[in-house]
Write an enzyme that holds these catalytic residues in place. Sequence first.
Site, mmCIF file in Angstrom:
data_model
loop_
_atom_site.group_PDB
_atom_site.id
_atom_site.type_symbol
_atom_site.label_atom_id
_atom_site.label_comp_id
_atom_site.label_asym_id
_atom_site.label_seq_id
_atom_site.Cartn_x
_atom_site.Cartn_y
_atom_site.Cartn_z
ATOM 1 C CB ALA A 1 -0.917 0.005 1.224
ATOM 2 C CG ASP A 2 2.761 5.002 -1.611
ATOM 3 O OD1 ASP A 2 3.706 4.883 -0.804
ATOM 4 O OD2 ASP A 2 2.552 6.028 -2.272
ATOM 5 C CB THR A 3 -1.270 6.734 2.150
ATOM 6 O OG1 THR A 3 -1.874 5.458 2.383
ATOM 7 C CG2 THR A 3 -2.296 7.819 2.421
#
Length: 185
Positions: free
Chosen positions: A66-68
């Site tokens: 995941a990446d935000t």
Amino acid sequence: MLILASGSPRRRELLAQIGIAYMVNPSSYNEQSPKKKNPEKYVLAQAAGKARDVAGKFPGQWVLGADTVVAVNGTILGKPRNDKEAIRMLHELSGKKHSVYTGVTLACSDKEYMQVVETKVWFRKLGDREIERYVATGEPMDKAGAYGIQGKAAAFVDKINGSYTNVVGLPLSQVYKMLKKAKVT
């Protein structure tokens, strides 16, 4: 068992919150600087890179990457590198609406499920001293957009539209659906 390709304590807490058994193996994927104009494509590419990196080490195992990022007025805000950058980011968010994007990739050998989730967040107008006091806590330093909605910065938020857990760093409802589809749960 699910492998989380992230060292993020927030992502670990969120998975544990919904009872997902997992092990942690942070990715060594070389993250790109958020220079791209399209935050959806950027976070999806980063999440896929992280998941694929770790999946290559664990054939046959499901890996979650995941990446935000935070985006405001067409600018992608990643994690601040220092106090000065954190202060600049918080001034940029003050009194405005911004979007939080999380790209999620669930990968296993040659199978992948990918999704981007957007949440809109409205900050109230922030004063210089409160921004400086918040940055002095150290809380913003490892967070996209220089704030943690689950921490002291909760007082900055007037409202949100979308997934709260997405703003924390992992959109749980969408991740759970992906895990069910992959028969990980």
